[in-house]
Motif scaffolding. Structure first.
Motif, PDB file in Angstrom:
ATOM      1  N   HIS A  32      -0.287  -3.435   8.493  1.00 47.61           N
ATOM      2  CA  HIS A  32      -1.400  -3.141   9.416  1.00 47.61           C
ATOM      3  C   HIS A  32      -1.924  -1.729   9.201  1.00 47.61           C
ATOM      4  O   HIS A  32      -3.106  -1.462   9.413  1.00 47.61           O
ATOM      5  CB  HIS A  32      -0.987  -3.377  10.874  1.00 47.61           C
ATOM      6  CG  HIS A  32       0.013  -2.397  11.402  1.00 47.61           C
ATOM      7  ND1 HIS A  32       1.352  -2.426  11.049  1.00 47.61           N
ATOM      8  CD2 HIS A  32      -0.124  -1.347  12.253  1.00 47.61           C
ATOM      9  CE1 HIS A  32       1.993  -1.446  11.674  1.00 47.61           C
ATOM     10  NE2 HIS A  32       1.121  -0.777  12.398  1.00 47.61           N
ATOM     11  N   LEU A  33      -1.058  -0.815   8.771  1.00 44.87           N
ATOM     12  CA  LEU A  33      -1.512   0.546   8.490  1.00 44.87           C
ATOM     13  C   LEU A  33      -2.201   0.619   7.126  1.00 44.87           C
ATOM     14  O   LEU A  33      -3.226   1.290   6.984  1.00 44.87           O
ATOM     15  CB  LEU A  33      -0.334   1.527   8.551  1.00 44.87           C
ATOM     16  CG  LEU A  33       0.290   1.688   9.941  1.00 44.87           C
ATOM     17  CD1 LEU A  33       1.490   2.624   9.883  1.00 44.87           C
ATOM     18  CD2 LEU A  33      -0.733   2.179  10.960  1.00 44.87           C
ATOM     19  N   GLU A  36      -5.705  -0.178   7.358  1.00 39.74           N
ATOM     20  CA  GLU A  36      -6.577   0.821   7.971  1.00 39.74           C
ATOM     21  C   GLU A  36      -7.085   1.853   6.978  1.00 39.74           C
ATOM     22  O   GLU A  36      -8.168   2.397   7.147  1.00 39.74           O
ATOM     23  CB  GLU A  36      -5.843   1.539   9.114  1.00 39.74           C
ATOM     24  CG  GLU A  36      -5.666   0.675  10.334  1.00 39.74           C
ATOM     25  CD  GLU A  36      -5.171   1.497  11.516  1.00 39.74           C
ATOM     26  OE1 GLU A  36      -5.706   2.602  11.743  1.00 39.74           O
ATOM     27  OE2 GLU A  36      -4.236   1.038  12.188  1.00 39.74           O
ATOM     28  N   TRP A  37      -6.304   2.169   5.941  1.00 36.09           N
ATOM     29  CA  TRP A  37      -6.747   3.225   5.014  1.00 36.09           C
ATOM     30  C   TRP A  37      -7.073   2.718   3.615  1.00 36.09           C
ATOM     31  O   TRP A  37      -7.804   3.375   2.886  1.00 36.09           O
ATOM     32  CB  TRP A  37      -5.731   4.369   4.950  1.00 36.09           C
ATOM     33  CG  TRP A  37      -4.422   4.023   4.298  1.00 36.09           C
ATOM     34  CD1 TRP A  37      -3.316   3.525   4.928  1.00 36.09           C
ATOM     35  CD2 TRP A  37      -4.076   4.143   2.921  1.00 36.09           C
ATOM     36  NE1 TRP A  37      -2.309   3.329   4.014  1.00 36.09           N
ATOM     37  CE2 TRP A  37      -2.738   3.709   2.777  1.00 36.09           C
ATOM     38  CE3 TRP A  37      -4.762   4.581   1.787  1.00 36.09           C
ATOM     39  CZ2 TRP A  37      -2.087   3.689   1.549  1.00 36.09           C
ATOM     40  CZ3 TRP A  37      -4.102   4.563   0.555  1.00 36.09           C
ATOM     41  CH2 TRP A  37      -2.782   4.129   0.451  1.00 36.09           C
ATOM     42  N   ASN A 134      -8.889   8.713   4.132  1.00 29.02           N
ATOM     43  CA  ASN A 134      -8.669   7.732   5.202  1.00 29.02           C
ATOM     44  C   ASN A 134      -7.210   7.755   5.664  1.00 29.02           C
ATOM     45  O   ASN A 134      -6.916   7.657   6.859  1.00 29.02           O
ATOM     46  CB  ASN A 134      -8.979   6.309   4.722  1.00 29.02           C
ATOM     47  CG  ASN A 134     -10.454   6.091   4.420  1.00 29.02           C
ATOM     48  OD1 ASN A 134     -11.299   6.884   4.810  1.00 29.02           O
ATOM     49  ND2 ASN A 134     -10.748   5.015   3.701  1.00 29.02           N
ATOM     50  N   VAL A 138      -5.554   8.177   9.428  1.00 32.15           N
ATOM     51  CA  VAL A 138      -4.602   7.249  10.033  1.00 32.15           C
ATOM     52  C   VAL A 138      -3.348   8.002  10.486  1.00 32.15           C
ATOM     53  O   VAL A 138      -2.856   7.814  11.605  1.00 32.15           O
ATOM     54  CB  VAL A 138      -4.222   6.107   9.052  1.00 32.15           C
ATOM     55  CG1 VAL A 138      -3.061   5.297   9.588  1.00 32.15           C
ATOM     56  CG2 VAL A 138      -5.433   5.217   8.795  1.00 32.15           C
TER      57      VAL A 138
END
Length: 143
Positions: A32-33, A36-37, A134, A138
């Protein structure tokens, strides 16, 4: 000029990040992380695990985890195949985390660009700068 040359080029990006390696490791290995980036994915931190990275641009990267040393080093294949063979890329991405007095030195190296893949090489150089920017955002958001 000898057309049989197989030497490849690499992209290296290093960033000093004001977070401990353990925290950066979570962002490098938790799906999930990563989403994000970097890109949507089905990553699992296990050697031999095959996964995809799916870009917003519609492309899909075929990846396989090659090596893992928790909080220290992560390496996986980063392969992209396109109908146009000039865009085929077989490469390996390796992240290395080195603790520093103020946080961590993150080193990303992508190896495997053929000499004729100038566009892919240039795109990766720019792309990784953006991805790692990014990543820092995060890291600033998570505990």
């Amino acid at each position: 000029m000898n057309e049989m040359r197989t030497e490849t080029r690499s992209v290296v990006v290093e960033r000093e990040i004001p977070h401990p390696p353990e925290k950066i490791w979570r962002a490098l290995t938790q799906p999930h992380l990563i989403a994000e980036w970097l890109m949507k994915n089905d990553f699992e931190p296990a050697v031999g695990h095959r996964f995809n990275l799916r870009g917003d641009w519609g492309g899909v990267l075929d990846c396989e985890v090659l090596a893992i040393e928790p909080n220290n080093m992560l390496s996986y294949t980063w392969n992209f195949t396109h109908e146009d063979a000039a865009y085929e890329l077989k490469s390996v991405v390796t992240f290395t985390l080195t603790p520093t007095s103020t946080g961590t030195l993150l080193r990303m190296e992508q190896v495997g660009f053929r000499p004729d893949q100038k566009q892919a090489h240039g795109g990766a150089k720019a792309g990784w700068q953006g991805f790692l920017a990014n990543l820092e955002q995060v890291l600033a958001r998570i505990d």
